[in-house]
Motif scaffolding. Structure first.
Motif, PDB file in Angstrom:
ATOM      1  N   LEU A 188       5.288  -2.973 -11.830  1.00 49.00           N
ATOM      2  CA  LEU A 188       6.098  -3.712 -12.224  1.00 49.00           C
ATOM      3  C   LEU A 188       7.136  -2.995 -11.133  1.00 49.00           C
ATOM      4  O   LEU A 188       7.432  -3.408  -9.723  1.00 49.00           O
ATOM      5  CB  LEU A 188       7.137  -4.032 -13.187  1.00 49.00           C
ATOM      6  N   ILE A 189       7.415  -1.894 -11.483  1.00 47.22           N
ATOM      7  CA  ILE A 189       9.020  -1.779  -9.821  1.00 47.22           C
ATOM      8  C   ILE A 189       8.490  -0.780  -8.964  1.00 47.22           C
ATOM      9  O   ILE A 189       9.008  -1.305  -8.572  1.00 47.22           O
ATOM     10  CB  ILE A 189       9.265   0.107 -10.922  1.00 47.22           C
ATOM     11  N   ALA A 190       6.544  -0.882  -8.795  1.00 47.23           N
ATOM     12  CA  ALA A 190       6.566  -0.371  -7.650  1.00 47.23           C
ATOM     13  C   ALA A 190       6.543  -1.640  -7.114  1.00 47.23           C
ATOM     14  O   ALA A 190       6.456  -1.536  -6.080  1.00 47.23           O
ATOM     15  CB  ALA A 190       5.538  -0.187  -7.881  1.00 47.23           C
ATOM     16  N   LEU A 191       5.609  -2.397  -7.888  1.00 47.49           N
ATOM     17  CA  LEU A 191       5.869  -4.305  -6.872  1.00 47.49           C
ATOM     18  C   LEU A 191       7.307  -4.929  -6.261  1.00 47.49           C
ATOM     19  O   LEU A 191       7.294  -5.462  -5.128  1.00 47.49           O
ATOM     20  CB  LEU A 191       5.182  -5.534  -8.222  1.00 47.49           C
ATOM     21  N   VAL A 192       8.215  -4.386  -6.973  1.00 50.58           N
ATOM     22  CA  VAL A 192       9.557  -4.933  -6.616  1.00 50.58           C
ATOM     23  C   VAL A 192       9.902  -4.358  -6.053  1.00 50.58           C
ATOM     24  O   VAL A 192      10.751  -4.406  -4.826  1.00 50.58           O
ATOM     25  CB  VAL A 192      10.060  -4.630  -8.238  1.00 50.58           C
ATOM     26  N   VAL A 193       9.566  -2.974  -5.826  1.00 49.64           N
ATOM     27  CA  VAL A 193      10.203  -1.948  -4.187  1.00 49.64           C
ATOM     28  C   VAL A 193       9.123  -2.112  -3.576  1.00 49.64           C
ATOM     29  O   VAL A 193       9.693  -2.172  -2.280  1.00 49.64           O
ATOM     30  CB  VAL A 193       9.978  -0.277  -4.549  1.00 49.64           C
ATOM     31  N   ALA A 194       8.073  -3.063  -3.555  1.00 53.32           N
ATOM     32  CA  ALA A 194       7.830  -2.983  -2.599  1.00 53.32           C
ATOM     33  C   ALA A 194       7.905  -4.656  -1.724  1.00 53.32           C
ATOM     34  O   ALA A 194       8.110  -5.107  -0.634  1.00 53.32           O
ATOM     35  CB  ALA A 194       6.168  -3.536  -2.555  1.00 53.32           C
ATOM     36  N   ALA A 228      15.695   0.375 -11.288  1.00 54.83           N
ATOM     37  CA  ALA A 228      16.581   0.737 -12.414  1.00 54.83           C
ATOM     38  C   ALA A 228      16.299  -0.181 -13.642  1.00 54.83           C
ATOM     39  O   ALA A 228      16.552   0.396 -15.108  1.00 54.83           O
ATOM     40  CB  ALA A 228      17.140   1.995 -12.315  1.00 54.83           C
ATOM     41  N   ASP A 229      16.809  -0.842 -13.364  1.00 50.38           N
ATOM     42  CA  ASP A 229      17.052  -1.782 -14.659  1.00 50.38           C
ATOM     43  C   ASP A 229      15.838  -2.308 -15.302  1.00 50.38           C
ATOM     44  O   ASP A 229      16.475  -2.948 -16.354  1.00 50.38           O
ATOM     45  CB  ASP A 229      18.037  -3.411 -14.340  1.00 50.38           C
ATOM     46  N   LEU A 230      14.903  -2.162 -14.878  1.00 46.57           N
ATOM     47  CA  LEU A 230      13.470  -2.628 -15.279  1.00 46.57           C
ATOM     48  C   LEU A 230      13.242  -1.486 -16.664  1.00 46.57           C
ATOM     49  O   LEU A 230      12.133  -1.241 -17.151  1.00 46.57           O
ATOM     50  CB  LEU A 230      12.418  -2.382 -14.150  1.00 46.57           C
ATOM     51  N   MET A 231      14.085  -0.340 -16.508  1.00 45.87           N
ATOM     52  CA  MET A 231      13.628   0.717 -17.885  1.00 45.87           C
ATOM     53  C   MET A 231      15.235   0.579 -18.592  1.00 45.87           C
ATOM     54  O   MET A 231      15.064   1.986 -19.144  1.00 45.87           O
ATOM     55  CB  MET A 231      14.093   2.184 -16.942  1.00 45.87           C
ATOM     56  N   ARG A 232      15.468  -0.049 -18.737  1.00 44.16           N
ATOM     57  CA  ARG A 232      16.758  -0.224 -19.673  1.00 44.16           C
ATOM     58  C   ARG A 232      16.071  -1.764 -20.568  1.00 44.16           C
ATOM     59  O   ARG A 232      14.854  -2.156 -20.837  1.00 44.16           O
ATOM     60  CB  ARG A 232      17.850  -1.368 -19.108  1.00 44.16           C
ATOM     61  N   GLU A 233      16.250  -1.666 -21.775  1.00 41.51           N
ATOM     62  CA  GLU A 233      15.864  -2.487 -22.790  1.00 41.51           C
ATOM     63  C   GLU A 233      17.535  -3.119 -24.195  1.00 41.51           C
ATOM     64  O   GLU A 233      18.174  -2.202 -24.396  1.00 41.51           O
ATOM     65  CB  GLU A 233      15.336  -1.067 -24.037  1.00 41.51           C
ATOM     66  N   VAL A 236       1.030  -1.512   0.119  1.00 40.33           N
ATOM     67  CA  VAL A 236      -0.042  -0.111  -0.098  1.00 40.33           C
ATOM     68  C   VAL A 236       0.892   1.148   0.276  1.00 40.33           C
ATOM     69  O   VAL A 236       0.982   2.340  -0.793  1.00 40.33           O
ATOM     70  CB  VAL A 236      -0.772  -0.269   1.191  1.00 40.33           C
ATOM     71  N   ALA A 237       1.959   1.079   0.725  1.00 46.07           N
ATOM     72  CA  ALA A 237       3.113   2.427   0.759  1.00 46.07           C
ATOM     73  C   ALA A 237       3.369   2.418  -0.377  1.00 46.07           C
ATOM     74  O   ALA A 237       3.295   4.193  -0.592  1.00 46.07           O
ATOM     75  CB  ALA A 237       3.562   2.284   1.986  1.00 46.07           C
ATOM     76  N   THR A 238       4.528   1.306  -0.981  1.00 44.89           N
ATOM     77  CA  THR A 238       4.404   1.504  -2.325  1.00 44.89           C
ATOM     78  C   THR A 238       3.987   2.405  -3.276  1.00 44.89           C
ATOM     79  O   THR A 238       4.296   3.042  -4.200  1.00 44.89           O
ATOM     80  CB  THR A 238       4.918   0.448  -2.958  1.00 44.89           C
ATOM     81  N   LEU A 239       2.150   2.074  -3.133  1.00 44.40           N
ATOM     82  CA  LEU A 239       1.751   2.040  -4.395  1.00 44.40           C
ATOM     83  C   LEU A 239       0.908   3.849  -4.051  1.00 44.40           C
ATOM     84  O   LEU A 239       0.873   4.393  -5.112  1.00 44.40           O
ATOM     85  CB  LEU A 239       0.385   1.887  -4.113  1.00 44.40           C
TER      86      LEU A 239
END
Length: 302
Positions: A196-202, A261-266, A155-158
């Motif tokens: 996906l980044i929010a879920l990884v942070v959580a 941040a690596d989730l924003m790489r391609e 919840v906090a991350t979202l």
């Protein structure tokens, strides 16, 4: 079929129904216990205040970037993290920036407060003994507490992500975005990666949650447990910045936090992400087991 055989058949059916009924009752009780824990946690003013602070961080970051750039191209603003330099081009980058800004301190501190108070707060308030009088059991209660803390993590991350997305949409343009690698992706795909980044942070906070829960079983003072957990968070992050401890740093729970941040790489770089999630699972297993061993053997007097 004789009447005796019919009676025996019905008897076996009743015996089969009894375990099923008992399982249904246990499932219902677990759901009720978890629901009550969520209700108790999220109606506290302390919890609401923490969520309000987390929601305010993206607002402050967005306003600061807007004032600093004055609507000019971010390329003229000099150095800084890659996400910050892209915010004025696309407000979706405020989501990534806000998560990067809150992850080192604000998010783990909030989790530390909630986890540290989970058991110790009940003991301090004198309600822990009454919780255990109910047919909850220590293991079930501990698991429920941990599930509640992890729900707060999500919840906090979202809250941070949604606040940042709203502010980004109001202050900056939205649209297709450029990844860190320089490739172009659609806005819809960018939203998917933001989620996906929010879920990884959580998930990155599962180790902190287990550590806080363990500390909470060591004392009957909620304030002491919260202060100890937050102190450990700060200490570990300071140690993670000392070059002489480079051999130990990959084992600190905070070392791979910013790997999202690596989730924003391609293409996406998965190595550090996998290491981060594996490390969090290890911390959760170790400190979760320690919390269980301590709590099940603890003399509950309050």
């Amino acid at each position: 079929m004789s009447q005796a055989e019919v009676g025996a058949f019905k008897g076996r059916g009743e015996l089969r129904d009894q375990p099923q009924t008992a399982r249904s009752r246990r499932t219902t009780f677990r759901a009720t216990l978890f629901r009550n824990e969520l209700h108790t946690t999220f109606r506290r003013w302390r919890t609401l205040a923490l969520l309000a602070v987390l929601a305010a961080v993206p607002i402050l970051v967005g306003i600061a970037v807007k004032i600093e750039t004055g609507g000019d191209s971010p390329s003229s603003s000099g150095g800084g993290p890659a996400f910050i330099s892209q915010i004025t081009n696309n407000g979706l980058f405020l989501v990534f920036t806000a998560l990067a800004a809150t992850l080192p301190f604000f998010l783990p501190m909030s989790i530390g407060v909630i986890a540290g108070d989970a058991i110790a707060g009940e003991a301090n308030a004198g309600t822990l003994r009454y919780l255990l009088v109910a047919p909850a059991g220590r293991t079930r209660l501990l698991l429920t507490k941990y599930a509640t803390v992890m729900t707060f993590c999500l919840v906090a991350t979202l809250v941070v992500a949604l606040s940042a997305l709203t502010v980004g949409a109001v202050l900056f343009p939205l649209g297709d975005l450029t990844t860190i690698s320089g490739t172009q992706i659609t806005f819809a795909e960018g939203l998917g990666r933001a989620l996906l980044i929010a879920l990884v942070v959580a998930a990155s906070l599962t180790g902190v949650a287990a550590l806080g829960l363990f500390v909470s079983t060591l004392t009957n003072s909620g304030i002491a447990a919260m202060a100890t957990t937050v102190g450990l968070l700060i200490t570990v992050q300071i140690l993670d910045q000392i070059p002489q401890l480079h051999a130990l740093q990959p084992y600190f729970f905070s070392h791979y936090w910013l790997s999202f941040a690596d989730l924003m790489r391609e293409p996406v770089y998965w190595d550090d992400l996998v290491k981060n999630l594996g490390l969090q699972a290890l911390y959760a297993a170790v400190f979760g087991s320690a919390a269980w061993a301590r709590f099940t053997a603890k003399d509950i007097t309050a």
